[in-house]
Design a protein around this motif. Structure first.
Motif: not given
Length: 125
Positions: A1-4, A38-39, A46-52
């Motif tokens: 995973m990237s730092d961002a 975040i688009k 994809e994983e971040l949006i799912k967590a959000i």
């Protein structure tokens, strides 16, 4: 995973702890980026949006619980009010009955005092 992406996840956790509104824009701003960064169209998020989305759904569920409690308390208040009104009605009916019985007793005695046989006064003779 990237730092961002890691920074976005950390921002999401901070928002959860604070209880702030959670959506893509608030997470982006909390992470120090611009609103709209975040688009959904980017596979990286994809994983971040799912967590959000999951965190936002949890928030909605938590907010719905006090509303359910409020409805329950309103129903309880209505029931208690009804019970109170019924008990007041019973007491008023009993007071009316007592008043009627006192009036009947006064009419029967009409100021006359009648000594009953075998009472305290009969032993004094």
């Amino acid at each position: 995973m990237s730092d961002a992406i890691v920074a976005y996840f950390e921002a999401l956790e901070r928002l959860k702890k604070r209880g702030a509104k959670i959506n893509n824009d608030t997470v982006a701003i909390e992470a120090g980026n611009k609103k709209g960064s975040i688009k959904r169209s980017r596979p990286v998020f994809e994983e971040l949006i799912k967590a959000i989305d999951e965190a936002a759904a949890e928030q909605v569920a938590k907010r719905a619980q006090p509303e359910a409690k409020l409805v329950q308390l309103r129903d309880e208040k209505k029931t208690l009010r009804q019970l109170l009104d019924e008990s007041i009605e019973r007491e008023i009916n009993l007071i009316d009955e007592i008043y009627t019985l006192k009036a009947q007793l006064a009419a029967y005695t009409a100021g006359k005092i009648v000594a009953l046989p075998g009472g305290k006064d009969s032993s004094r003779q």
